[in-house]
Design a protein around this motif. Sequence first.
Motif, PDB file in Angstrom:
ATOM      1  N   VAL A 120      88.097 -23.974 -18.491  1.00  0.00           N
ATOM      2  CA  VAL A 120      87.092 -23.852 -17.431  1.00  0.00           C
ATOM      3  C   VAL A 120      85.802 -23.272 -18.011  1.00  0.00           C
ATOM      4  N   VAL A 121      85.958 -22.240 -18.853  1.00  0.00           N
ATOM      5  CA  VAL A 121      84.793 -21.607 -19.476  1.00  0.00           C
ATOM      6  C   VAL A 121      84.048 -22.619 -20.356  1.00  0.00           C
ATOM      7  N   GLU A 122      84.797 -23.434 -21.104  1.00  0.00           N
ATOM      8  CA  GLU A 122      84.168 -24.459 -21.951  1.00  0.00           C
ATOM      9  C   GLU A 122      83.390 -25.464 -21.107  1.00  0.00           C
ATOM     10  N   ARG A 123      83.960 -25.818 -19.953  1.00  0.00           N
ATOM     11  CA  ARG A 123      83.263 -26.753 -19.076  1.00  0.00           C
ATOM     12  C   ARG A 123      81.963 -26.140 -18.563  1.00  0.00           C
ATOM     13  N   TRP A 124      82.016 -24.860 -18.230  1.00  0.00           N
ATOM     14  CA  TRP A 124      80.812 -24.181 -17.754  1.00  0.00           C
ATOM     15  C   TRP A 124      79.756 -24.095 -18.860  1.00  0.00           C
ATOM     16  N   GLU A 125      80.196 -23.902 -20.100  1.00  0.00           N
ATOM     17  CA  GLU A 125      79.250 -23.859 -21.220  1.00  0.00           C
ATOM     18  C   GLU A 125      78.561 -25.210 -21.403  1.00  0.00           C
ATOM     19  N   GLU A 126      79.313 -26.276 -21.206  1.00  0.00           N
ATOM     20  CA  GLU A 126      78.731 -27.616 -21.301  1.00  0.00           C
ATOM     21  C   GLU A 126      77.700 -27.853 -20.187  1.00  0.00           C
ATOM     22  N   ILE A 127      78.015 -27.351 -18.995  1.00  0.00           N
ATOM     23  CA  ILE A 127      77.107 -27.540 -17.851  1.00  0.00           C
ATOM     24  C   ILE A 127      75.806 -26.768 -18.043  1.00  0.00           C
ATOM     25  N   THR A 128      75.925 -25.516 -18.518  1.00  0.00           N
ATOM     26  CA  THR A 128      74.743 -24.642 -18.618  1.00  0.00           C
ATOM     27  C   THR A 128      74.007 -24.784 -19.946  1.00  0.00           C
ATOM     28  N   TYR A 207      69.551 -11.983 -13.799  1.00  0.00           N
ATOM     29  CA  TYR A 207      70.899 -11.886 -13.229  1.00  0.00           C
ATOM     30  C   TYR A 207      71.175 -13.057 -12.290  1.00  0.00           C
ATOM     31  N   HIS A 208      72.345 -13.696 -12.497  1.00  0.00           N
ATOM     32  CA  HIS A 208      72.773 -14.822 -11.663  1.00  0.00           C
ATOM     33  C   HIS A 208      74.126 -14.467 -11.033  1.00  0.00           C
ATOM     34  N   PRO A 209      74.153 -14.197  -9.721  1.00  0.00           N
ATOM     35  CA  PRO A 209      75.399 -13.742  -9.080  1.00  0.00           C
ATOM     36  C   PRO A 209      76.454 -14.847  -8.973  1.00  0.00           C
ATOM     37  N   LEU A 210      77.709 -14.401  -8.954  1.00  0.00           N
ATOM     38  CA  LEU A 210      78.858 -15.278  -8.693  1.00  0.00           C
ATOM     39  C   LEU A 210      79.640 -14.683  -7.532  1.00  0.00           C
ATOM     40  N   THR A 211      80.232 -15.541  -6.724  1.00  0.00           N
ATOM     41  CA  THR A 211      81.071 -15.055  -5.636  1.00  0.00           C
ATOM     42  C   THR A 211      82.267 -15.986  -5.469  1.00  0.00           C
ATOM     43  N   VAL A 212      83.405 -15.407  -5.136  1.00  0.00           N
ATOM     44  CA  VAL A 212      84.617 -16.228  -4.942  1.00  0.00           C
ATOM     45  C   VAL A 212      84.940 -16.398  -3.463  1.00  0.00           C
ATOM     46  N   ASP A 213      84.181 -15.751  -2.595  1.00  0.00           N
ATOM     47  CA  ASP A 213      84.486 -15.836  -1.163  1.00  0.00           C
ATOM     48  C   ASP A 213      83.339 -16.464  -0.374  1.00  0.00           C
ATOM     49  N   GLY A 214      82.499 -17.242  -1.059  1.00  0.00           N
ATOM     50  CA  GLY A 214      81.390 -17.904  -0.381  1.00  0.00           C
ATOM     51  C   GLY A 214      81.721 -19.355  -0.050  1.00  0.00           C
ATOM     52  N   THR A 217      81.835 -23.603  -4.197  1.00  0.00           N
ATOM     53  CA  THR A 217      82.865 -23.392  -5.216  1.00  0.00           C
ATOM     54  C   THR A 217      82.207 -22.795  -6.454  1.00  0.00           C
ATOM     55  N   LEU A 218      83.032 -22.286  -7.377  1.00  0.00           N
ATOM     56  CA  LEU A 218      82.492 -21.713  -8.600  1.00  0.00           C
ATOM     57  C   LEU A 218      81.737 -22.766  -9.416  1.00  0.00           C
ATOM     58  N   ASP A 219      82.295 -23.979  -9.469  1.00  0.00           N
ATOM     59  CA  ASP A 219      81.619 -25.052 -10.209  1.00  0.00           C
ATOM     60  C   ASP A 219      80.239 -25.360  -9.619  1.00  0.00           C
ATOM     61  N   GLU A 220      80.169 -25.371  -8.301  1.00  0.00           N
ATOM     62  CA  GLU A 220      78.884 -25.632  -7.645  1.00  0.00           C
ATOM     63  C   GLU A 220      77.886 -24.513  -7.949  1.00  0.00           C
ATOM     64  N   GLN A 221      78.383 -23.270  -7.969  1.00  0.00           N
ATOM     65  CA  GLN A 221      77.505 -22.142  -8.305  1.00  0.00           C
ATOM     66  C   GLN A 221      77.005 -22.243  -9.747  1.00  0.00           C
ATOM     67  N   ILE A 222      77.896 -22.678 -10.645  1.00  0.00           N
ATOM     68  CA  ILE A 222      77.507 -22.824 -12.050  1.00  0.00           C
ATOM     69  C   ILE A 222      76.425 -23.886 -12.194  1.00  0.00           C
TER      70      ILE A 222
END
Length: 431
Positions: A120-128, A207-214, A217-222
């Motif tokens: 998952v982290v690798e996928r996020w690195e590719e996205i960002t 700073y870029h916030p993350l939330t798990v209860d919004g 999804t995490l992918d959309e936030q990324i």
Amino acid sequence: MKMNLKLKDIDWSEVMINVITCIVFVIALPFFIVYFYFLRYIINAVKWIVRRIRGVEEEAPKVKRKLTLEERRAQPRLPNRYENAVELFDLQGMTSKDLVYVANEENEVLNDLFEHHPEVVERWEEITGYSIVYLPNLPAVLQQSEVLQYYFPYMRDPSIGSTKIGNDYMLQQLVHPEDRETMRHGFLQTETEYRTCGGWKTFFAYYHPLTVDGEETLDEQIRSIANELKKDTAVGDVFYCGVKDEAGDDPEDFADNHFVSQKWEEDIHDLMDEVRERIEKLRQRGVAERLLEELVHPKEQLSKLIITKDYRIFLPAFNNMEIKMEPLVKAVYFLFLKHPEGLYFKQLPDHRKELTEIYLRLRPGELTPQMQHSIDDVTNPLSNSINEKCARIRAAFLSEFDHRLAERYFINGFRGEKKSISLPRGMVVWE
């Protein structure tokens, strides 16, 4: 109506007065300047004499002092065009493209993701396009002997001990501690700019916030963060005065114009794939590199460069490390070692005979037509062969230890200028 001006109509007395006035002004001006220039010194001298007669002590000059930590924190926020900017005291050198996960409270979902789902982290690195750093995982990576030896080749047994790093590590550097309350969990972008305020270097991070209860999804936030990263949050264009990193337009400047200078910024893209992969595996950048220095407390040192009688290269202070190169690459390296003043690429044809003699010491015997062609090629400023050899020399050192030390040993310089090896020749020993 047409007017005819005749010489007899000119008032010559008025003309002469104007000419004389101009001449007097030109002659007198320097005297007035000198007079007023020294007048203030005469006035100051008189004031000093008067103070001495009256017994009045001279006022001590006001020294601008550095604000204390509490005083700096009491200062108003520095203006920034981005709302997500936060001020930190110490991010010096953290110019790599990192997103460091920070949190002032633990989140089991996010912790589990970073610790057990590297895909998952690798996928996020590719996205960002950024490296994602999870601080609690860093000690295990940094403790690897290969990594430690790469950064501290002069230490026999470097170690960081049993170290634990929390997700609040970066938050301890906040200029305004109240910012911590709004940073529950998210990413801190460490590409920074800084300003000096009250004697302190104040760094801006984003700073870029993350939330798990919004709702997202995490992918959309990324993906939203990735879009934010495309904005210009860096320092901007940097202008270096007095140095022009380019050669001329003549054909003989071909090799020089294609030289990958390491003076502005390190670049390993011209290295062989296997060397580049090794370097990227061992190298820790940004917060990881800073953390290494903080944990190991190194006393950095260079090593002498020893060239043995059979022309092997050793660095005795770096655990007697041997630097290996192919014969022609090594011959080019020795050529530049013998010229501490540096060499212009366009002058390489003048050193063809010298390079040939060095090569024949490394490879005694008859010079084959193939090798003669290679030597001709590497000393030809219309060919890129010299750049390939310089890249191989750089790779020989960078594959063994980090750039901050290695740059003293390989060939470097600006385009259009002499290329040289900056290691003091007093540290080069020919046995």
